[in-house]
Write an enzyme that holds these catalytic residues in place. Structure first.
Site, PDB file in Angstrom:
ATOM      1  N   LYS A  89      78.146  52.417 -46.256  1.00 11.17           N
ATOM      2  CA  LYS A  89      77.354  52.302 -45.034  1.00 11.17           C
ATOM      3  C   LYS A  89      77.876  51.236 -44.078  1.00 11.17           C
ATOM      4  O   LYS A  89      77.745  51.351 -42.867  1.00 11.17           O
ATOM      5  CB  LYS A  89      75.901  52.022 -45.384  1.00 11.17           C
ATOM      6  N   GLU A 111      66.652  52.065 -39.602  1.00 11.91           N
ATOM      7  CA  GLU A 111      65.798  52.584 -40.655  1.00 11.91           C
ATOM      8  C   GLU A 111      66.541  52.422 -41.974  1.00 11.91           C
ATOM      9  O   GLU A 111      67.764  52.305 -41.987  1.00 11.91           O
ATOM     10  CB  GLU A 111      65.510  54.074 -40.415  1.00 11.91           C
ATOM     11  N   SER A 370      80.501  56.634 -53.377  1.00 10.00           N
ATOM     12  CA  SER A 370      79.923  56.074 -52.152  1.00 10.00           C
ATOM     13  C   SER A 370      79.371  54.672 -52.304  1.00 10.00           C
ATOM     14  O   SER A 370      79.293  53.918 -51.331  1.00 10.00           O
ATOM     15  CB  SER A 370      78.822  57.009 -51.622  1.00 10.00           C
TER      16      SER A 370
HETATM   17  C1  LIG Z   1      72.732  55.935 -48.363  1.00  6.79           C
HETATM   18  C2  LIG Z   1      73.617  56.316 -49.462  1.00  6.79           C
HETATM   19  C3  LIG Z   1      74.006  57.652 -49.655  1.00  6.79           C
HETATM   20  C4  LIG Z   1      73.467  58.789 -48.848  1.00  6.79           C
HETATM   21  O1  LIG Z   1      73.702  58.730 -47.494  1.00  6.79           O
HETATM   22  P1  LIG Z   1      74.764  59.672 -46.775  1.00  6.79           P
HETATM   23  O2  LIG Z   1      74.538  59.434 -45.346  1.00  6.79           O
HETATM   24  O3  LIG Z   1      74.481  61.080 -47.192  1.00  6.79           O
HETATM   25  O4  LIG Z   1      76.095  59.228 -47.232  1.00  6.79           O
HETATM   26  C5  LIG Z   1      74.898  57.920 -50.664  1.00  6.79           C
HETATM   27  N1  LIG Z   1      75.381  56.941 -51.469  1.00  6.79           N
HETATM   28  C6  LIG Z   1      75.017  55.666 -51.312  1.00  6.79           C
HETATM   29  C7  LIG Z   1      75.587  54.638 -52.239  1.00  6.79           C
HETATM   30  C8  LIG Z   1      74.123  55.299 -50.312  1.00  6.79           C
HETATM   31  O5  LIG Z   1      73.784  54.024 -50.166  1.00  6.79           O
END
Ligand SMILES: *Cc1c(COP(=O)(O)O)cnc(C)c1O
Length: 386
Positions: A89, A111, A370
């Site tokens: 993010k 948000e 992610s």
């Molecule tokens: C917020 C988050 C997501 C989901 O958000 P996307 O916008 O779909 O990427 C996925 N993995 C992690 C670690 C997150 O913090």
């Protein structure tokens, strides 16, 4: 394939369906984004902070023991978990806050669901000396109380949202309301590839660094492109970032993975939510349907418009996995590779476990990791006790 036929549209999806006063704010934002996105100084500053603050580029790690354990295709992990603040993010947050600075905003609102976007935003606001207000569902605040404390520690004000389900969707509604009231000095730093134009295009632009790196890295390591790229999908920002530089490579399968409790792309229908058109889960009355995922970051009844288009056009596939599969993948990555993944990312891993054995040993899967799982360890501890 990914080209926007009309500004802000991906096939029939996207656009901007908001009241005229908000539309004016968005038009201005859009003009500023297009002005700066190709500006050499802006690009240089963005990459400066990605390098010196986020810690990019992060590795593309060959998961050798996991590959042996699951059999079949080689599994590589794109290590967004190693970024400062622990997830992808921050890439988008840095990009948008630099834009906010250019636009002269003094106040940033956002948000948050799992708290990850809120923490990333609060982090950048501290560094760039901006007033920071984070809207968060009261329910999510309880599930992620440590992240609430983190945001406060970083100097942000966390505003509880008790309307509706008291979750992410409701927090977005509140933030949009704030923007309309305070647009003169306020920048709304949206956390995923959702919302009215220009947000999906802007978030994709800043997250594309993920596949820009992974493509270069896999070509260096293997001398060829991957056969498949997997990413979990909440609103869709890590997935669109992980897919972006492969969209025009037809040999690369793109697979988004959703929780079976929030199957927006597998079961959604075209609809409008938060001012844009996408596939959306609706109840019988046509309202966004409550979703329940063990990963708070995947709990959103809508989905980015570009993913909606990629699904309908067939360029990407979207699949679901169960909580049990996610928990198993969470534990298996931890004890084979010494990497504790975020529960969100464990969704993509859970599908890699099914896909890899159906592929040849010379084939390659990239899983976008992610985020890291520190935030989820306590929750998993409680779930495994039962
Ligand atoms: C917020 C988050 C997501 C989901 O958000 P996307 O916008 O779909 O990427 C996925 N993995 C992690 C670690 C997150 O913090």
């Amino acid at each position: 394939m990914s080209e926007e036929l009309q500004e802000g549209y991906f096939g029939e999806f996207g656009g901007s369906f908001v009241p005229p006063d908000l539309q004016e704010v968005l038009n201005y934002l859009s003009a500023q984004f297009y002005k700066y996105k190709d500006d050499a100084e802006f690009i240089e500053e963005f990459h400066y902070y990605l390098r010196e603050y986020v810690g990019r580029e992060n590795p593309l790690t060959f998961a050798e023991r996991l590959t042996d354990a699951w059999g079949g295709a080689k599994i590589y992990l794109k290590r967004e978990d190693l970024n400062h603040t622990g997830a992808h993010k921050i890439n988008n947050v840095i990009g948008q806050i630099l834009l906010a600075k250019r636009m002269g905003a003094k106040r940033v609102i956002a948000e948050t669901g799992a708290g990850q976007h809120g923490v990333a935003t609060a982090t950048a606001c501290a560094m760039f000396n901006m007033d920071c207000f984070i809207y968060m569902g009261a329910e999510d605040m309880q599930r992620q109380s440590l992240n609430v404390f983190r945001m406060e520690l970083l100097g942000a004000k966390v505003v509880p949202v008790t309307k509706g389900q008291a979750r992410l969707k409701d927090a977005v509604d509140e933030a949009l309301g704030d923007l309309v009231q305070n647009y003169k000095n306020t920048f709304y730093l949206l956390g995923s590839a959702v919302g009215p134009h220009p947000f999906p295009t802007m978030v994709k632009h800043f997250q594309s660094v993920v596949s820009e790196e992974s493509k270069r890295q896999i070509l260096e390591k293997e001398g060829k492109l991957p056969d498949a790229v997997l990413a979990c999908v909440g609103g869709g920002s890590n997935a669109i970032g992980a897919f972006a530089h492969y969209l025009d490579e037809p040999s690369v399968r793109l697979i988004g993975v959703e929780p079976d409790k929030a199957p927006t792309l597998t079961e959604g229908v075209p609809g409008t939510i938060h001012g844009f058109k996408c596939l959306v889960l609706l109840d019988e009355e046509g309202n966004p349907k409550p979703t329940y995922s063990i990963a708070a970051g995947l709990d959103y009844p809508g989905i980015g418009p570009e993913h909606s288009h990629l699904k309908v056009s067939g360029r990407a596939d979207y699949v679901t996995v169960t909580n049990e599969e996610v928990l198993a993948a969470f534990q298996e990555l931890s004890h084979t590779e010494g990497i504790i993944p975020a529960l969100e990312s464990a969704h993509a891993l859970a599908y890699a476990k099914k896909l890899a054995p159906t592929m040849g040993k010379e084939q390659i899967i990239i899983v976008n990791l992610s985020g890291r799982g520190d935030k989820d360890v306590e929750q998993v501890f409680e779930m495994l006790k039962k």
